[in-house]
Enzyme design. Structure first.
Site, PDB file in Angstrom:
ATOM      1  N   TRP A 151      37.430 -29.944 -50.755  1.00 33.03           N
ATOM      2  CA  TRP A 151      37.239 -30.945 -51.799  1.00 33.03           C
ATOM      3  C   TRP A 151      37.991 -32.244 -51.560  1.00 33.03           C
ATOM      4  CZ3 TRP A 151      42.150 -31.833 -53.287  1.00 33.03           C
ATOM      5  CH2 TRP A 151      43.069 -30.781 -53.219  1.00 33.03           C
ATOM      6  N   ASN A 152      38.913 -32.291 -50.605  1.00 30.75           N
ATOM      7  CA  ASN A 152      39.753 -33.482 -50.500  1.00 30.75           C
ATOM      8  C   ASN A 152      39.035 -34.666 -49.853  1.00 30.75           C
ATOM      9  OD1 ASN A 152      39.853 -31.905 -48.122  1.00 30.75           O
ATOM     10  ND2 ASN A 152      41.787 -32.816 -47.499  1.00 30.75           N
ATOM     11  N   LYS A 175      28.072 -25.251 -47.420  1.00 33.52           N
ATOM     12  CA  LYS A 175      28.589 -24.774 -48.702  1.00 33.52           C
ATOM     13  C   LYS A 175      29.783 -25.654 -49.078  1.00 33.52           C
ATOM     14  CE  LYS A 175      31.297 -22.787 -50.770  1.00 33.52           C
ATOM     15  NZ  LYS A 175      32.142 -23.244 -51.965  1.00 33.52           N
ATOM     16  N   PRO A 176      29.580 -26.645 -49.955  1.00 30.87           N
ATOM     17  CA  PRO A 176      30.686 -27.515 -50.335  1.00 30.87           C
ATOM     18  C   PRO A 176      31.601 -26.847 -51.360  1.00 30.87           C
ATOM     19  CG  PRO A 176      28.721 -28.154 -51.531  1.00 30.87           C
ATOM     20  CD  PRO A 176      28.312 -27.042 -50.592  1.00 30.87           C
ATOM     21  N   ALA A 177      32.768 -27.451 -51.555  1.00 34.02           N
ATOM     22  CA  ALA A 177      33.716 -26.938 -52.549  1.00 34.02           C
ATOM     23  C   ALA A 177      33.157 -27.090 -53.955  1.00 34.02           C
ATOM     24  CB  ALA A 177      35.046 -27.678 -52.427  1.00 34.02           C
ATOM     25  N   GLY A 228      39.977 -25.821 -44.482  1.00 32.68           N
ATOM     26  CA  GLY A 228      40.626 -25.341 -45.694  1.00 32.68           C
ATOM     27  C   GLY A 228      42.003 -24.779 -45.387  1.00 32.68           C
ATOM     28  N   SER A 229      42.471 -23.919 -46.246  1.00 34.46           N
ATOM     29  CA  SER A 229      43.827 -23.400 -46.108  1.00 34.46           C
ATOM     30  C   SER A 229      43.919 -22.381 -44.980  1.00 34.46           C
ATOM     31  CB  SER A 229      44.276 -22.747 -47.419  1.00 34.46           C
ATOM     32  OG  SER A 229      43.598 -21.520 -47.614  1.00 34.46           O
ATOM     33  N   GLU A 249      39.658 -25.583 -39.083  1.00 32.97           N
ATOM     34  CA  GLU A 249      40.652 -26.654 -39.236  1.00 32.97           C
ATOM     35  C   GLU A 249      41.424 -26.343 -40.493  1.00 32.97           C
ATOM     36  OE1 GLU A 249      42.574 -29.595 -40.677  1.00 32.97           O
ATOM     37  OE2 GLU A 249      40.619 -30.536 -41.000  1.00 32.97           O
ATOM     38  N   LEU A 250      42.686 -25.931 -40.320  1.00 29.51           N
ATOM     39  CA  LEU A 250      43.440 -25.312 -41.406  1.00 29.51           C
ATOM     40  C   LEU A 250      44.607 -26.198 -41.842  1.00 29.51           C
ATOM     41  CD1 LEU A 250      43.310 -21.687 -39.980  1.00 29.51           C
ATOM     42  CD2 LEU A 250      41.671 -22.839 -41.485  1.00 29.51           C
ATOM     43  N   CYS A 283      45.102 -32.857 -44.918  1.00 26.55           N
ATOM     44  CA  CYS A 283      45.762 -31.901 -44.013  1.00 26.55           C
ATOM     45  C   CYS A 283      46.791 -32.560 -43.117  1.00 26.55           C
ATOM     46  CB  CYS A 283      44.714 -31.190 -43.147  1.00 26.55           C
ATOM     47  SG  CYS A 283      43.567 -30.150 -44.075  1.00 26.55           S
ATOM     48  N   GLU A 385      53.134 -26.455 -47.009  1.00 26.70           N
ATOM     49  CA  GLU A 385      52.265 -27.606 -47.226  1.00 26.70           C
ATOM     50  C   GLU A 385      52.132 -27.852 -48.722  1.00 26.70           C
ATOM     51  OE1 GLU A 385      48.024 -29.150 -45.482  1.00 26.70           O
ATOM     52  OE2 GLU A 385      48.077 -27.122 -46.284  1.00 26.70           O
TER      53      GLU A 385
END
Length: 487
Positions: A151-152, A175-177, A228-229, A249-250, A283, A385
């Site tokens: 979502w960012n 699949k978006p947030a 995401g996380s 990509e975390l 991130c 984080e």
């Protein structure tokens, strides 16, 4: 604008009202409901994957020049509608309108970048041990991609996956947030306008734990591209029920080192920009800064002034504000928790520490840019984080100490250095264990160079030529040549 997308799914080139339960989407600056999405059902997810599978061969077999032209068209129609798409993003994500518009234009840039890369996919010929054989090494598209996006940055982080995969010849299910679904659906409108063939791009909505997980487990999905996380990324790796390629990509816990030789004003400007842009919800945000002790107090004095100059507001009412609302209550609560932990453990509050005052901030997820000093690594702000507008600062006495502290994390996405001495620059950049190191700037990720992390910050790359190569399989074709008859 949003009402036309509410409850819709884009599958096989068609817009359909989703059959699943409705989930409200709110404006984080006001708390008002702006629309709703459908929780995609198992049947709808299957249809989206089937549509992508049916479209794959035709898309993959197109000449690269044709795929390139389609991506150029997509970039053009996105740029032409940047103002409307930016309003959608600001309404659902909270960032100021001008910043949202900039993100939409970066999405268009990604389309054009990968349109150019699409026509530069090269294989190679490998000589054999004898002259009667040679080997062709070909690159072929992986197949159907499941893209699970956060979502960012709801346009750019769709675009990196969408554009690279389409350039390679793959098809995609996005699949978006749940917090920011309408930007992805607006991108699907542009896909349709650009006349990209039906089924090449599909968008489904719903909870990540259900809809995203269904893509992870789906036997018809050949690759998962996720941002995401780190915790969710690990669960994705562990829960795939078939072997899949993955780009993950975390999270990050990104440090900055400021040496005594640094341009102090430039370092302060960079720290404030990369710590607080998008309310720290990025991130590669700078979480922690290590400053050479002789310039430590001077850095803190300047960073306080710079942070307090940042303007905050409802992104629609104040399109040129530096900062808008945070995207939801969750990252705001985490920011407050990290701040309270730091202060309880002895940190010094330099600036911020509360929501801005005024009626316009009363219902939204707002917080002032906050700096804490004299931080230690037992504080959450230095070891986790935050993903919010909170920056921890600590002094150091030698480069090796700064390097050890900067590397003292399970993450390895991005790091930053401000130093004028080239001996310092070389020493630091060769020892910082990060996939991206920015020196005397804070742009750790740019479109034409590979972007990816180490350790718990992920696997695989986005951006650059390398970002497109993530969507290819290699094929070795070994050919025997007999002597021609009648030679």
């Amino acid at each position: 604008m949003i009402s036309e997308l509410s409850g819709k799914l884009f599958i096989g080139g068609r817009w359909n009202a989703g059959a699943g339960a409705r989930i409200a989407v709110t404006n984080p600056a006001t708390g008002e409901v702006i629309g709703e999405i459908a929780a995609s059902t198992a049947d709808e997810i299957n249809k989206a994957v089937a549509a992508a599978r049916a479209a794959f061969r035709g898309w993959a077999d197109l000449p690269a020049k044709a795929r390139s032209a389609a991506l150029h068209r997509l970039g053009d129609v996105i740029a032409a509608d940047a103002d409307r798409m930016a309003r959608i993003m600001t309404m659902e994500q909270g960032k100021p309108l001008n910043e949202a518009r900039g993100e939409i234009l970066k999405l268009a840039e990604a389309c054009h970048f990968y349109a150019e890369e699409a026509v530069r996919v090269h294989g190679e010929i490998v000589p054999g041990d004898t002259t009667d054989h040679h080997s062709l090494v070909l690159r072929e598209p992986i197949g159907v991609v499941g893209a699970i996006t956060p979502w960012n940055y709801p346009a750019e982080l769709v675009g990196w996956k969408l554009c690279a995969s389409l350039a390679a010849g793959c098809t995609i299910v996005i699949k978006p947030a749940d917090l920011t679904p309408f930007t992805a659906l607006a991108i699907a409108e542009k896909v349709e306008e650009a006349k990209i063939p039906a089924g090449v791009v599909n968008v489904v909505t719903g909870p990540g734990s259900v809809v995203g997980q269904a893509l992870v487990e789906h036997p018809g999905v050949d690759k998962i591209a996720f941002t995401g996380s780190s915790g969710v990324g690990l669960r994705i790796q562990q829960s795939a029920t078939t072997v899949k390629r993955m780009s993950l990509e975390l999270g990050g816990n990104c440090p900055m080192i400021v040496t005594e030789s640094a341009d102090l004003d430039a370092a302060v400007k960079g720290a404030v920009r990369r710590s607080f842009r998008n309310m720290g919800q990025i991130c590669i945000a700078i979480n922690r800064v290590y400053v050479a002790r002789p310039i430590y107090e001077a850095f803190l004095a300047k960073v306080r002034v710079a942070a307090e100059k940042l303007t905050i507001g409802n992104g629609l009412d104040r399109p040129d504000a530096d900062l808008g609302a945070m995207a939801s209550a969750e990252p705001l609560a985490k920011t407050k928790d990290h701040l309270a932990d730091a202060l309880a453990r002895g940190a010094r509050l330099v600036t911020g520490g509360a929501a801005p005052e005024g009626d316009e901030f009363a219902r939204g997820h707002f917080f002032r840019p906050t700096v804490v000093a004299d931080c230690t690594h037992d504080m959450k702000v230095m070891s986790e984080e935050t993903f919010g507008p909170l920056l921890g600062v600590a002094p150091y006495d030698g480069l090796d100490e700064a390097i050890a502290r900067a590397n003292d994390t399970p993450y390895g996405l991005a790091s930053y250095v401000y130093a004028k001495g080239m001996d310092e620059v070389r020493y630091l950049t060769t020892r910082l264990d990060y996939g991206n190191v920015a020196v005397n700037n804070v742009d750790a990720g740019v479109m034409n160079a590979p972007y990816g992390g180490r350790k718990q910050s992920g696997v695989g790359y986005e951006h650059g030529r390398e970002g497109m190569l993530e969507y290819f399989n290699f094929k070795h074709v070994r050919i025997r040549h007999d002597e021609p008859e009648g030679r």
